[in-house]
Write a protein that holds these residues in place. Structure first.
Motif, PDB file in Angstrom:
ATOM      1  N   GLY A   1      21.928  40.970  25.363  1.00 16.58           N
ATOM      2  CA  GLY A   1      21.467  41.562  24.106  1.00 16.58           C
ATOM      3  C   GLY A   1      19.979  41.871  24.065  1.00 16.58           C
TER       4      GLY A   1
ATOM      5  N   LYS B   1      18.880  44.856  28.548  1.00 19.96           N
ATOM      6  CA  LYS B   1      18.836  45.087  30.006  1.00 19.96           C
ATOM      7  C   LYS B   1      19.439  46.427  30.406  1.00 19.96           C
ATOM      8  CE  LYS B   1      21.165  41.552  31.144  1.00 19.96           C
ATOM      9  NZ  LYS B   1      21.326  41.087  29.764  1.00 19.96           N
ATOM     10  N   THR B   2      20.687  46.661  29.953  1.00 14.16           N
ATOM     11  CA  THR B   2      21.369  47.896  30.355  1.00 14.16           C
ATOM     12  C   THR B   2      20.587  49.112  29.870  1.00 14.16           C
ATOM     13  OG1 THR B   2      23.432  46.667  30.152  1.00 14.16           O
ATOM     14  CG2 THR B   2      23.612  49.056  30.309  1.00 14.16           C
ATOM     15  N   THR B   3      20.132  49.030  28.625  1.00 14.99           N
ATOM     16  CA  THR B   3      19.343  50.128  28.059  1.00 14.99           C
ATOM     17  C   THR B   3      18.075  50.344  28.887  1.00 14.99           C
ATOM     18  OG1 THR B   3      20.127  49.330  25.934  1.00 14.99           O
ATOM     19  CG2 THR B   3      18.352  50.928  25.883  1.00 14.99           C
TER      20      THR B   3
ATOM     21  N   ASP C   1      26.734  44.037  35.863  1.00 14.83           N
ATOM     22  CA  ASP C   1      27.085  43.274  34.658  1.00 14.83           C
ATOM     23  C   ASP C   1      28.576  43.438  34.450  1.00 14.83           C
ATOM     24  OD1 ASP C   1      27.541  42.169  32.214  1.00 14.83           O
ATOM     25  OD2 ASP C   1      26.011  43.279  31.121  1.00 14.83           O
TER      26      ASP C   1
ATOM     27  N   ARG D   1      30.296  41.826  30.447  1.00 12.05           N
ATOM     28  CA  ARG D   1      30.547  42.603  29.217  1.00 12.05           C
ATOM     29  C   ARG D   1      31.290  43.872  29.619  1.00 12.05           C
ATOM     30  NH1 ARG D   1      27.597  46.353  26.112  1.00 12.05           N
ATOM     31  NH2 ARG D   1      25.792  46.177  27.466  1.00 12.05           N
TER      32      ARG D   1
ATOM     33  N   ASP E   1       9.032  47.970  18.818  1.00 11.46           N
ATOM     34  CA  ASP E   1       9.002  48.815  17.619  1.00 11.46           C
ATOM     35  C   ASP E   1       9.556  48.073  16.411  1.00 11.46           C
ATOM     36  OD1 ASP E   1      11.416  49.010  19.284  1.00 11.46           O
ATOM     37  OD2 ASP E   1      12.214  50.220  17.638  1.00 11.46           O
TER      38      ASP E   1
ATOM     39  N   GLU F   1      15.150  53.020  20.423  1.00  7.22           N
ATOM     40  CA  GLU F   1      16.469  53.156  21.025  1.00  7.22           C
ATOM     41  C   GLU F   1      16.672  54.507  21.709  1.00  7.22           C
ATOM     42  OE1 GLU F   1      19.837  50.959  19.341  1.00  7.22           O
ATOM     43  OE2 GLU F   1      18.703  51.090  17.477  1.00  7.22           O
TER      44      GLU F   1
END
Ligand SMILES: Nc1nc2c(ncn2[C@@H]2O[C@H](COP(=O)(O)OP(=O)(O)OP(=O)(O)O)[C@@H](O)[C@H]2O)c(=O)[nH]1
Length: 398
Positions: free
Chosen positions: A209, A212-214, A236, A239, A353, A379
């Motif tokens: 959460g 990481k993936t982002t 990963d 998930r 942010d 995002e």
């Protein structure tokens, strides 16, 4: 009187006449038939009537389609537009320069209260004990951490006493001391250049959460914008949606994602992605990992295995630890556990942010002894920027 000779003569003539008449009748009849046949053969084929009365409209009944049928007489071939074959569109990520300008403004918006609060306090005509206490509180509230706060306040006190007070002076002194605290001497470059025969390998770790993936997706865009050939590894496997999410990031910029079965062995996917990177002669392989923090031993086993398996075919150049800036002290504690199980080479602070507590940059670097290399400021796909101490402090004070 008819003589027998005369009778015979008459009979002969009558017979000849009858034969001739029959022959004529036969010839005329046959010719008539042939002409009639030919005429019939030459007639054009029977045509449909020019207009056909549409049948009276009948309400559809159960089982029939209530809509107008697709092949109504008004539909012609010409009105049917064929769709253009859709080519996959590959996006062009924002250049480093463009994103720095845009994200600096965002950083200033989120962190403005910290910088402006400090400046207002320091610019007071009389810097009494109460003012210094307020300065301390402001720094602690912004997650700078106790030790760095005391250090900074000490330096500020001395310099303000010696160099005098005044708004312009205060700003200059505060800027210099904050930059010093963020430590501009640390090497913040990312090791993402291909070596002789191997791509650079970057392992991205952190609690679930944190982003990481982002971050892997955004980092791929940063590298693609620099014309680097990137391969992504979706290690990963914990998930379910993580691999899909990563693949989508990759597809947007034309980057391949290596993935395995759900719940599969992360180390084997990490290995395959590096193998793919070697085969494709890629510049860099970015490996996303699962972030569950079950037990320290479990985490150590999993991350240790991923790293060891990669190292069978290539060196791991960077281990980036992703920390959610909004989680404050909690995030710091988790970061400590990760840094104990794997050699972290750089930090990524995400969601800056979403918090005014930019002081975490200072605290986390101090705590782990590792530089913040990247910051996440939103995002959006291009909301990741290299961390620059002077830019950061200027954004605080703007
Ligand atoms: N505002 C903001 N949101 C972010 C930033 N970075 C990531 N996020 C959001 O954080 C959420 C979690 O991000 P993920 O990338 O899925 O997190 P993860 O660490 O991969 O999670 P796991 O796969 O469960 O380990 C998503 O909604 C992201 O859009 C950032 O810099 N700013």
């Amino acid at each position: 009187m008819l003589t027998p000779k005369l009778v015979t003569l008459l009979t002969d003539q009558a017979l000849i006449t009858i034969v001739v008449v029959i022959a004529v009748v036969l010839v005329v009849g046959t010719t008539g038939l042939v002409v009639a046949r030919r005429r019939r053969a030459e007639l054009p084929p029977a045509t449909k009537p020019a207009s056909v009365e549409a049948p009276e409209s009948v309400e559809p009944t159960v089982g029939e389609d209530a809509e107008e049928p697709r092949d109504t007489p008004t539909r012609t071939l010409e009105d049917t537009e064929l769709p253009e074959p859709s080519a996959p569109t590959v996006e062009k990520p924002e250049s480093a320069q463009g994103r720095l300008v845009r994200l600096r403004a965002r950083l200033a918006r989120s962190q403005g209260s910290l910088g402006k609060g400090l400046l207002a306090l320091l610019s007071r005509d009389k810097l009494d004990e109460e003012a210094w206490e307020d300065i301390e509180t402001t720094l602690i509230t912004a997650d700078v951490g106790v030790a760095p706060t005391q250090e900074l306040v000490e330096k500020l006190r001395t310099r303000m006493r010696v160099e005098g007070v005044g708004a312009a002076q205060a700003r200059q002194i505060l800027r210099e001391e904050l930059v010093d605290l963020v430590n501009p001497s640390l090497d913040r470059s990312l090791k993402v250049s291909r070596k002789e025969t191997q791509p650079a390998v970057v392992l991205v770790v952190g609690v679930n959460g944190t982003g990481k993936t982002t971050t892997v997706g955004k980092l791929a865009r940063v590298l693609v914008a620099e014309d680097k050939h990137v391969v992504l590894g979706a290690a990963d496997t914990f998930r379910a949606a993580a691999a899909d999410q990563l693949q989508t990031w990759g597809e947007r910029v034309g980057v391949r994602t290596v993935r395995g079965p759900e719940g599969g062995d992360p180390a084997s996917i990490a290995f395959d992605s590096v193998k793919q990177g070697i085969e494709e002669e890629a510049d860099v392989v970015l490996v996303d990992t699962a972030g569950r923090l079950h037990t320290k031993t479990g985490l150590m086993d999993e991350l240790g295995k991923v790293k060891r398996v990669i190292e069978k075919s290539a060196e791991v150049d960077e281990v980036l630890l992703v920390i959610d800036a909004t989680t404050g002290q909690n995030g710091l504690t988790q970061a400590r556990v990760f840094s104990e199980v794997i050699d972290v080479t750089g930090l990524v602070l995400t969601k800056l942010d979403g918090t005014a507590k930019g002081g975490i940059v200072i605290a986390v670097q101090r705590e782990l002894g590792v530089p913040v290399k990247l910051v996440g400021l939103g995002e959006g796909p291009d909301d990741l920027a290299p961390f620059d101490p002077e830019e950061f402090v200027d954004a605080l004070l703007d």
